[in-house]
Design a protein around this motif. Structure first.
Motif, PDB file in Angstrom:
ATOM      1  N   HIS A  71       0.820  -1.213   0.000  1.00 20.36           N
ATOM      2  CA  HIS A  71       0.000   0.000   0.000  1.00 20.36           C
ATOM      3  C   HIS A  71       0.854   1.263   0.000  1.00 20.36           C
ATOM      4  O   HIS A  71       0.442   2.294  -0.516  1.00 20.36           O
ATOM      5  N   LEU A  72       2.080   1.190   0.544  1.00 16.73           N
ATOM      6  CA  LEU A  72       2.961   2.356   0.506  1.00 16.73           C
ATOM      7  C   LEU A  72       3.473   2.604  -0.911  1.00 16.73           C
ATOM      8  O   LEU A  72       3.607   3.750  -1.328  1.00 16.73           O
ATOM      9  N   ASP A  73       3.744   1.527  -1.645  1.00 18.35           N
ATOM     10  CA  ASP A  73       4.155   1.682  -3.035  1.00 18.35           C
ATOM     11  C   ASP A  73       3.009   2.253  -3.865  1.00 18.35           C
ATOM     12  O   ASP A  73       3.217   3.109  -4.718  1.00 18.35           O
ATOM     13  N   ALA A  74       1.794   1.772  -3.605  1.00 22.88           N
ATOM     14  CA  ALA A  74       0.641   2.271  -4.345  1.00 22.88           C
ATOM     15  C   ALA A  74       0.408   3.753  -4.053  1.00 22.88           C
ATOM     16  O   ALA A  74       0.100   4.537  -4.960  1.00 22.88           O
ATOM     17  N   GLU A  75       0.597   4.135  -2.791  1.00 27.66           N
ATOM     18  CA  GLU A  75       0.408   5.543  -2.439  1.00 27.66           C
ATOM     19  C   GLU A  75       1.497   6.409  -3.069  1.00 27.66           C
ATOM     20  O   GLU A  75       1.239   7.530  -3.500  1.00 27.66           O
ATOM     21  N   ARG A  76       2.696   5.885  -3.159  1.00 25.94           N
ATOM     22  CA  ARG A  76       3.780   6.630  -3.817  1.00 25.94           C
ATOM     23  C   ARG A  76       3.448   6.859  -5.290  1.00 25.94           C
ATOM     24  O   ARG A  76       3.623   7.964  -5.818  1.00 25.94           O
ATOM     25  N   ILE A  77       2.944   5.832  -5.955  1.00 24.79           N
ATOM     26  CA  ILE A  77       2.564   5.959  -7.363  1.00 24.79           C
ATOM     27  C   ILE A  77       1.428   6.956  -7.517  1.00 24.79           C
ATOM     28  O   ILE A  77       1.420   7.776  -8.450  1.00 24.79           O
ATOM     29  N   LEU A  78       0.478   6.898  -6.597  1.00 27.57           N
ATOM     30  CA  LEU A  78      -0.630   7.837  -6.633  1.00 27.57           C
ATOM     31  C   LEU A  78      -0.127   9.271  -6.474  1.00 27.57           C
ATOM     32  O   LEU A  78      -0.568  10.181  -7.203  1.00 27.57           O
ATOM     33  N   ASN A  79       0.785   9.490  -5.558  1.00 25.79           N
ATOM     34  CA  ASN A  79       1.373  10.829  -5.379  1.00 25.79           C
ATOM     35  C   ASN A  79       2.070  11.307  -6.642  1.00 25.79           C
ATOM     36  O   ASN A  79       1.971  12.477  -7.020  1.00 25.79           O
ATOM     37  N   GLU A  80       2.799  10.406  -7.299  1.00 21.72           N
ATOM     38  CA  GLU A  80       3.494  10.772  -8.531  1.00 21.72           C
ATOM     39  C   GLU A  80       2.500  11.137  -9.636  1.00 21.72           C
ATOM     40  O   GLU A  80       2.712  12.104 -10.377  1.00 21.72           O
ATOM     41  N   ARG A  81       1.423  10.371  -9.754  1.00 25.18           N
ATOM     42  CA  ARG A  81       0.415  10.660 -10.782  1.00 25.18           C
ATOM     43  C   ARG A  81      -0.231  12.020 -10.529  1.00 25.18           C
ATOM     44  O   ARG A  81      -0.479  12.785 -11.464  1.00 25.18           O
ATOM     45  N   PHE A  82      -0.496  12.326  -9.256  1.00 23.52           N
ATOM     46  CA  PHE A  82      -1.078  13.623  -8.922  1.00 23.52           C
ATOM     47  C   PHE A  82      -0.092  14.747  -9.230  1.00 23.52           C
ATOM     48  O   PHE A  82      -0.466  15.788  -9.783  1.00 23.52           O
TER      49      PHE A  82
END
Length: 84
Positions: A52-63
């Motif tokens: 979930h931390l990797d997914a949140e990192r990817i989400l932050n990058e997309r934003f």
């Protein structure tokens, strides 16, 4: 009479003590080498990050790249954090 200059020899106790000291010595050498290797490669023994931390990192990058808007970002981040 034919014992030579060293007398009766060391005996069994001395040989056992020497074997134990040899094991302690080589154990110390191995321990020092392992500690030095760990110090020079600190990330090698680190535990993997939770998904979930990797997914949140990817989400932050997309934003940050502008691929998703703030509303979608907030909704997805909330959904990710609920799964923890």
């Amino acid at each position: 009479m034919m014992d030579g200059w060293y007398g009766n020899g060391w005996g069994v106790g001395a040989w056992v003590a020497m074997a134990v000291l040899m094991l302690i010595f080589w154990g110390g050498v191995v321990t020092v080498v392992v500690l030095l290797v760990r110090r020079t490669h600190p990330g090698a023994a680190a535990a993997p990050r939770p998904p979930h931390l990797d997914a949140e990192r990817i989400l932050n990058e997309r934003f940050a790249r502008g691929e998703i808007d703030e509303q979608e970002f907030t909704a997805r981040r909330t959904a990710l954090r609920r799964q923890e």
